[in-house]
Design a protein around this motif. Structure first.
Motif, mmCIF file in Angstrom:
data_model
loop_
_atom_site.group_PDB
_atom_site.id
_atom_site.type_symbol
_atom_site.label_atom_id
_atom_site.label_comp_id
_atom_site.label_asym_id
_atom_site.label_seq_id
_atom_site.Cartn_x
_atom_site.Cartn_y
_atom_site.Cartn_z
ATOM 1 N N ALA A 295 0.830 -1.214 0.000
ATOM 2 C CA ALA A 295 0.000 0.000 0.000
ATOM 3 C C ALA A 295 0.862 1.261 0.000
ATOM 4 N N LEU A 296 1.935 1.251 0.774
ATOM 5 C CA LEU A 296 2.814 2.422 0.797
ATOM 6 C C LEU A 296 3.520 2.613 -0.543
ATOM 7 N N GLY A 297 3.814 1.507 -1.210
ATOM 8 C CA GLY A 297 4.383 1.617 -2.551
ATOM 9 C C GLY A 297 3.414 2.291 -3.508
ATOM 10 N N THR A 298 2.125 1.961 -3.382
ATOM 11 C CA THR A 298 1.091 2.608 -4.189
ATOM 12 C C THR A 298 1.008 4.093 -3.864
ATOM 13 N N TRP A 299 1.059 4.406 -2.572
ATOM 14 C CA TRP A 299 1.043 5.817 -2.142
ATOM 15 C C TRP A 299 2.239 6.572 -2.713
ATOM 16 N N ALA A 300 3.430 5.973 -2.647
ATOM 17 C CA ALA A 300 4.637 6.630 -3.134
ATOM 18 C C ALA A 300 4.545 6.919 -4.631
ATOM 19 N N SER A 301 4.062 5.957 -5.395
ATOM 20 C CA SER A 301 3.916 6.151 -6.844
ATOM 21 C C SER A 301 2.911 7.263 -7.133
ATOM 22 N N TRP A 302 1.843 7.305 -6.363
ATOM 23 C CA TRP A 302 0.834 8.348 -6.562
ATOM 24 C C TRP A 302 1.423 9.730 -6.289
ATOM 25 N N VAL A 303 2.183 9.863 -5.208
ATOM 26 C CA VAL A 303 2.790 11.154 -4.876
ATOM 27 C C VAL A 303 3.741 11.588 -5.992
ATOM 28 N N GLU A 304 4.577 10.674 -6.460
ATOM 29 C CA GLU A 304 5.547 11.013 -7.494
ATOM 30 C C GLU A 304 4.861 11.447 -8.790
ATOM 31 N N LYS A 305 3.707 10.875 -9.066
ATOM 32 C CA LYS A 305 2.996 11.171 -10.310
ATOM 33 C C LYS A 305 2.111 12.407 -10.204
ATOM 34 N N ASN A 306 1.507 12.660 -9.041
ATOM 35 C CA ASN A 306 0.454 13.666 -8.941
ATOM 36 C C ASN A 306 0.811 14.929 -8.162
ATOM 37 N N ILE A 307 1.822 14.867 -7.323
ATOM 38 C CA ILE A 307 2.118 16.001 -6.446
ATOM 39 C C ILE A 307 3.323 16.784 -6.968
ATOM 40 N N ASN A 308 3.123 18.063 -7.143
ATOM 41 C CA ASN A 308 4.212 18.952 -7.535
ATOM 42 C C ASN A 308 4.954 19.375 -6.264
ATOM 43 N N THR A 309 6.055 18.723 -5.979
ATOM 44 C CA THR A 309 6.764 18.979 -4.722
ATOM 45 C C THR A 309 7.512 20.309 -4.743
ATOM 46 N N ASN A 310 7.534 21.005 -5.892
ATOM 47 C CA ASN A 310 8.052 22.370 -5.897
ATOM 48 C C ASN A 310 7.069 23.320 -5.215
ATOM 49 N N ARG A 311 5.801 22.932 -5.228
ATOM 50 C CA ARG A 311 4.780 23.723 -4.544
ATOM 51 C C ARG A 311 4.412 23.114 -3.195
ATOM 52 N N THR A 312 4.214 21.808 -3.170
ATOM 53 C CA THR A 312 3.664 21.128 -2.001
ATOM 54 C C THR A 312 4.769 20.488 -1.174
#
Length: 417
Positions: A295-312
């Motif tokens: 489940a955490l692997g799924t969460w990690a992939s989602w963050v990498e794909k959907n979250i702009n870490t330059n903003r968030t």
């Protein structure tokens, strides 16, 4: 100062010139007059030098004490940090008594659930309120609430997780409300009462145009109905390869704080008929820790794909230990003071898994590794001081309390890095 001058004068005074066993002549020779003039000049220089030394000493003392004075008069100061706050292992430290705590009054904060307001529910001792977390190599400096409110202006802060996340969400709101003059300008966006049944709660600070939101997602991944042709014992499944279907609402936030762990136990899973699923395949024999890692692997992939870490800025808070005295009888012994030893509660395979997954991610994630520090706080649980006194609680925390420190650490990251 007088003793200092006397010592200097004694050490540099010239003895009058005289012949051995002879009386000094009554008429002073030119050479003696020159020596006397030199002696007076040297004496003046010594006095001036002593004054300069004294001024320098006072100045150095002032510079040495200045940070303390600065901290005393200013609630928030980053001058003690060399580089970034993240360069300090803030989670390696101890709890120290501090009479400046608690940081707010739960009774005056309308966003604290009644079940977490221990004083309001009859708890008499207040010692548990007066503990501050002190890292070994740095400080969590007290911040000016007004600075935080300005930092969050026009922003969106989102908490995602279980009831522990909701407690931390309530804590942050109460902390920030102490800096708001017009309390009515802070309100729940949909007029909802704070309760565990609602999946979304959002509080708006209208004067600063920002929101602090909570999304209830106890597993982070999707829960689904029983698949066709599943065994009778299967009532529902966790789809380990799909993030929660409300995850689209977490995007475009400025601060995003995750947690999970409390529900990953047999009593909340297998005993209720909930098993694991990947794709269309049931995983009836999959161990809980393996499913958690998936489940955490799924969460990690989602963050990498959907979250702009330059903003968030993304945080993941690790597992928070409970302090049940007996897991079978559910005995809850709330102590008066923190424990001196963690007694094994500072170790968590869930926390270790979070650290492992985040370490291998391609984007920056800040892990709030609060397991060890929280393991010592057996005094800070709700215990019998909830809104249901016949149901003891050694999992959740009183407010004010331990979740306030978690938020202080988050704010330290946000304000110093």
């Amino acid at each position: 100062m007088t003793e200092m001058m006397t010592s200097f004068n004694r050490s540099v005074s010239f003895k009058r010139s005289a012949s051995l066993g002879r009386r000094a002549p009554s008429v002073t020779s030119p050479r003696v007059r020159r020596l006397s003039w030199v002696s007076r000049k040297f004496h003046v220089l010594v006095v001036i030098g002593s004054l300069i030394s004294f001024i320098i000493a006072i100045g150095c003392g002032y510079l040495f004490l200045l940070p303390s004075f600065s901290q005393a008069f200013h609630d928030y100061d980053t001058s003690k940090f060399n580089g970034t706050f993240s360069s300090c292992n803030v989670f390696n430290g101890s709890w120290v008594q501090d009479d400046s705590y608690p940081l707010y009054n739960a009774t005056e904060c309308p966003f604290v659930e009644q079940g977490f307001n221990c004083l309001g529910n009859g708890r008499n001792d207040k010692d548990y309120l007066r503990w501050r977390w002190k890292p070994k190599t740095c400080d969590i400096l007290r911040f000016k609430v007004r600075n935080v409110l300005e930092k969050f202006r026009n922003k969106r802060v989102v908490f995602v997780g279980d009831s522990m996340s909701r407690t931390q969400w309530e804590s942050l709101i109460c902390l920030l409300m102490t800096g708001v003059e017009n309390k009515t300008s802070v309100y729940e966006m949909n007029g909802n009462k704070i309760t565990k049944q609602i999946r979304f709660l959002g509080v708006r600070f209208s004067s600063f145009n920002f929101t602090i939101e909570f999304f209830r997602s106890v597993f982070l991944v999707q829960q689904g109905w029983m698949p066709k042709h599943a065994p009778k014992r299967v009532k529902s499944t966790l789809k380990l390869d799909k993030l929660d279907n409300i995850s689209t609402h977490w995007i475009n936030s400025d601060v995003l704080i995750f947690n999970t762990g409390q529900w990953w136990v047999p009593g909340k899973l297998f005993e209720t008929g909930c098993y694991f699923q990947v794709g269309n395949s049931l995983k009836l024999g999959m161990p809980i820790l393996t499913a958690f890692r998936t489940a955490l692997g799924t969460w990690a992939s989602w963050v990498e794909k959907n979250i702009n870490t330059n903003r968030t800025q993304v945080f993941f808070r690790t597992f928070e230990p409970s302090h049940w005295g007996d897991q079978t009888r559910r005995i809850c012994n709330v102590t008066q003071n923190p424990l001196s030893e963690a007694r094994g509660r500072d170790q968590s395979l869930f926390s270790d898994t979070v650290l492992e997954v985040v370490k291998n991610m391609k984007v920056p994630i800040t892990v709030l590794h609060i397991t060890s520090m929280s393991a010592l706080r057996s005094d800070a649980h709700v215990g019998n001081w909830s809104d249901s006194p016949f149901t003891p609680d050694c999992s959740h925390w009183c407010l004010p309390g331990v979740p306030d420190v978690w938020n202080e650490i988050i704010l330290s990251y946000l304000l110093t890095d």
